[in-house]
Design a protein around this motif. Structure first.
Motif, PDB file in Angstrom:
ATOM      1  N   SER A  30      26.994 -13.761 -72.034  1.00 29.32           N
ATOM      2  CA  SER A  30      26.254 -14.495 -71.012  1.00 29.32           C
ATOM      3  C   SER A  30      24.745 -14.361 -71.140  1.00 29.32           C
ATOM      4  O   SER A  30      24.002 -15.288 -70.828  1.00 29.32           O
ATOM      5  CB  SER A  30      26.697 -14.035 -69.615  1.00 29.32           C
ATOM      6  OG  SER A  30      26.504 -12.633 -69.486  1.00 29.32           O
ATOM      7  N   THR A  31      24.247 -13.208 -71.623  1.00 30.98           N
ATOM      8  CA  THR A  31      22.799 -12.965 -71.653  1.00 30.98           C
ATOM      9  C   THR A  31      22.234 -12.796 -73.060  1.00 30.98           C
ATOM     10  O   THR A  31      21.018 -12.800 -73.230  1.00 30.98           O
ATOM     11  CB  THR A  31      22.461 -11.705 -70.854  1.00 30.98           C
ATOM     12  OG1 THR A  31      23.068 -10.558 -71.502  1.00 30.98           O
ATOM     13  CG2 THR A  31      22.977 -11.813 -69.422  1.00 30.98           C
ATOM     14  N   LEU A  32      23.119 -12.618 -74.055  1.00 34.94           N
ATOM     15  CA  LEU A  32      22.714 -12.338 -75.437  1.00 34.94           C
ATOM     16  C   LEU A  32      21.961 -11.014 -75.575  1.00 34.94           C
ATOM     17  O   LEU A  32      21.289 -10.779 -76.582  1.00 34.94           O
ATOM     18  CB  LEU A  32      21.868 -13.482 -76.010  1.00 34.94           C
ATOM     19  CG  LEU A  32      22.563 -14.849 -76.098  1.00 34.94           C
ATOM     20  CD1 LEU A  32      21.653 -15.863 -76.776  1.00 34.94           C
ATOM     21  CD2 LEU A  32      23.883 -14.741 -76.845  1.00 34.94           C
ATOM     22  N   ALA A  33      22.082 -10.153 -74.559  1.00 40.23           N
ATOM     23  CA  ALA A  33      21.478  -8.825 -74.636  1.00 40.23           C
ATOM     24  C   ALA A  33      22.282  -7.965 -75.612  1.00 40.23           C
ATOM     25  O   ALA A  33      23.505  -8.066 -75.680  1.00 40.23           O
ATOM     26  CB  ALA A  33      21.464  -8.168 -73.258  1.00 40.23           C
ATOM     27  N   PRO A  34      21.634  -7.115 -76.402  1.00 40.78           N
ATOM     28  CA  PRO A  34      22.371  -6.259 -77.347  1.00 40.78           C
ATOM     29  C   PRO A  34      23.261  -5.263 -76.617  1.00 40.78           C
ATOM     30  O   PRO A  34      22.976  -4.852 -75.496  1.00 40.78           O
ATOM     31  CB  PRO A  34      21.250  -5.553 -78.116  1.00 40.78           C
ATOM     32  CG  PRO A  34      20.071  -5.600 -77.206  1.00 40.78           C
ATOM     33  CD  PRO A  34      20.180  -6.898 -76.453  1.00 40.78           C
ATOM     34  N   ASN A  57      23.723   0.632 -82.701  1.00 40.87           N
ATOM     35  CA  ASN A  57      22.538   1.359 -82.261  1.00 40.87           C
ATOM     36  C   ASN A  57      21.964   0.719 -80.995  1.00 40.87           C
ATOM     37  O   ASN A  57      22.583  -0.160 -80.400  1.00 40.87           O
ATOM     38  CB  ASN A  57      21.491   1.421 -83.391  1.00 40.87           C
ATOM     39  CG  ASN A  57      20.969   0.039 -83.776  1.00 40.87           C
ATOM     40  OD1 ASN A  57      21.141  -0.938 -83.039  1.00 40.87           O
ATOM     41  ND2 ASN A  57      20.321  -0.048 -84.928  1.00 40.87           N
ATOM     42  N   LYS A  58      20.768   1.128 -80.608  1.00 39.71           N
ATOM     43  CA  LYS A  58      20.191   0.642 -79.350  1.00 39.71           C
ATOM     44  C   LYS A  58      19.935  -0.866 -79.377  1.00 39.71           C
ATOM     45  O   LYS A  58      19.798  -1.501 -78.324  1.00 39.71           O
ATOM     46  CB  LYS A  58      18.886   1.376 -79.045  1.00 39.71           C
ATOM     47  CG  LYS A  58      17.785   1.187 -80.085  1.00 39.71           C
ATOM     48  CD  LYS A  58      16.547   1.991 -79.735  1.00 39.71           C
ATOM     49  CE  LYS A  58      15.461   1.845 -80.786  1.00 39.71           C
ATOM     50  NZ  LYS A  58      14.985   0.466 -80.943  1.00 39.71           N
ATOM     51  N   ASP A  59      19.862  -1.449 -80.564  1.00 35.53           N
ATOM     52  CA  ASP A  59      19.651  -2.886 -80.700  1.00 35.53           C
ATOM     53  C   ASP A  59      20.956  -3.647 -80.919  1.00 35.53           C
ATOM     54  O   ASP A  59      20.940  -4.832 -81.250  1.00 35.53           O
ATOM     55  CB  ASP A  59      18.697  -3.169 -81.869  1.00 35.53           C
ATOM     56  CG  ASP A  59      17.324  -2.548 -81.643  1.00 35.53           C
ATOM     57  OD1 ASP A  59      16.796  -2.687 -80.520  1.00 35.53           O
ATOM     58  OD2 ASP A  59      16.797  -1.923 -82.576  1.00 35.53           O
ATOM     59  N   GLY A  60      22.106  -2.934 -80.776  1.00 35.53           N
ATOM     60  CA  GLY A  60      23.402  -3.583 -80.960  1.00 35.53           C
ATOM     61  C   GLY A  60      23.785  -3.817 -82.404  1.00 35.53           C
ATOM     62  O   GLY A  60      24.719  -4.565 -82.688  1.00 35.53           O
ATOM     63  N   VAL A  61      23.079  -3.184 -83.336  1.00 31.64           N
ATOM     64  CA  VAL A  61      23.283  -3.433 -84.764  1.00 31.64           C
ATOM     65  C   VAL A  61      24.254  -2.405 -85.358  1.00 31.64           C
ATOM     66  O   VAL A  61      24.240  -1.224 -84.990  1.00 31.64           O
ATOM     67  CB  VAL A  61      21.933  -3.378 -85.506  1.00 31.64           C
ATOM     68  CG1 VAL A  61      22.131  -3.495 -87.018  1.00 31.64           C
ATOM     69  CG2 VAL A  61      21.012  -4.491 -85.002  1.00 31.64           C
ATOM     70  N   PHE A  62      25.090  -2.849 -86.293  1.00 33.07           N
ATOM     71  CA  PHE A  62      26.008  -1.965 -87.009  1.00 33.07           C
ATOM     72  C   PHE A  62      26.017  -2.362 -88.484  1.00 33.07           C
ATOM     73  O   PHE A  62      25.609  -3.466 -88.849  1.00 33.07           O
ATOM     74  CB  PHE A  62      27.427  -2.050 -86.442  1.00 33.07           C
ATOM     75  CG  PHE A  62      28.072  -3.396 -86.615  1.00 33.07           C
ATOM     76  CD1 PHE A  62      28.817  -3.699 -87.750  1.00 33.07           C
ATOM     77  CD2 PHE A  62      27.922  -4.381 -85.641  1.00 33.07           C
ATOM     78  CE1 PHE A  62      29.401  -4.947 -87.915  1.00 33.07           C
ATOM     79  CE2 PHE A  62      28.509  -5.631 -85.792  1.00 33.07           C
ATOM     80  CZ  PHE A  62      29.254  -5.919 -86.928  1.00 33.07           C
ATOM     81  N   GLU A  63      26.528  -1.457 -89.337  1.00 32.07           N
ATOM     82  CA  GLU A  63      26.606  -1.764 -90.774  1.00 32.07           C
ATOM     83  C   GLU A  63      27.659  -0.898 -91.449  1.00 32.07           C
ATOM     84  O   GLU A  63      27.788   0.293 -91.167  1.00 32.07           O
ATOM     85  CB  GLU A  63      25.249  -1.541 -91.441  1.00 32.07           C
ATOM     86  CG  GLU A  63      25.249  -1.837 -92.945  1.00 32.07           C
ATOM     87  CD  GLU A  63      23.873  -1.768 -93.567  1.00 32.07           C
ATOM     88  OE1 GLU A  63      23.700  -0.983 -94.529  1.00 32.07           O
ATOM     89  OE2 GLU A  63      22.968  -2.492 -93.083  1.00 32.07           O
TER      90      GLU A  63
END
Length: 262
Positions: free
Chosen positions: A39-43, A61-67
């Protein structure tokens, strides 16, 4: 874009080069991405991202990123879990020296107001029933009683301690391991080299190559069916492609989602 029951997953393939010499990166690929609220595209920080069956799990992580890095070419089953929400397992094919970008959206796009409901609580589940339900789905238990296939249970896996999933198929009646370019696939003895069985992982139909990315500790049970005549009724939809047999795999990821009778 592939629409998921509990969210959305967008897949993009980037350039093959990863910045290392060609020889060093030949078999190394990457799956990475970001998890956001629909709904908000927030990480979404701290979401769990799993390569189901491959024994690899990371958190955003805090920015919603994974690898996930250093991946061999193959087909991976990706599942993302947030607080109170998760995506179904999704097949992600990965080539050699390939970077796959994923965008996962968790949560529903629009809130839906429901009428007030009056419900009665069911009988509490006994702990011993819950544990059994986690370990062996009822359909596995029912089919094992019929005996139309061959069955490998968690107890047998722990007893044998196989180094790879492929070693579990050694000694299975009517099955031979066919290996090519270092990748082995279990096939019925009477089938041809190009005849791969259908593989179903936790009710998700995939290809036989996914078995090579799994580890024994992630598996709860395996069902082996050598031909169309023995394919379970639950999977008759795929029976026309089961001339080379069918392998049904039940994983231990995530065990808390298994319920009694599921």
């Amino acid at each position: 874009m592939v629409r998921l029951a509990a969210g959305f997953l967008t897949v993009a393939t980037l350039a093959a080069g990863l910045g290392a010499p060609a020889g060093a990166q030949e078999r190394r690929s990457v799956i990475r991405g970001v998890v956001v609220v629909t709904s908000t595209l927030a990480p979404v920080p701290g979401a769990q991202v799993a390569l189901v069956g491959a024994g690899r799990t990371v958190r955003t992580n805090k920015d919603g990123v994974f690898e996930f890095d250093s991946l061999a070419a193959g087909t991976y089953l990706v599942q993302v879990r947030g607080v109170g929400d998760e995506t179904p397992m999704t097949q992600v094919p990965v080539g050699r020296r390939e970077v796959i970008e994923l965008e996962v959206k968790l949560g529903k796009a629009d809130a839906v107001l429901l009428p007030e409901l009056v419900a009665t609580a069911p009988e509490p589940v006994k702990p011993e029933d819950l544990i059994e339900g986690m370990r062996l789905p009822s359909e596995f238990v029912a089919r094992k009683k019929l005996g139309l296939g061959q069955y490998i249970t968690r107890e047998e896996i722990l007893e044998r301690r196989p180094p790879t999933v492929m070693d579990l198929f050694r000694g299975v009646r009517g099955v031979v391991l066919s290996c090519r370019n270092g990748i082995c696939v279990p096939r019925p003895t009477r089938s041809s080299q190009n005849c791969n069985p259908i593989v179903v992982v936790d009710r998700v139909s995939t290809d036989a190559g996914v078995l090579a990315s799994m580890v024994p500790n992630d598996i709860e049970a395996i069902e082996v069916y050598l031909g169309m005549s023995t394919v379970p009724a639950e999977y008759l939809q795929a029976a026309d492609r089961a001339q080379c047999g069918m392998i049904v795999v039940w994983t231990r990821v995530p065990p808390q989602k298994r319920r009694p009778g599921s």
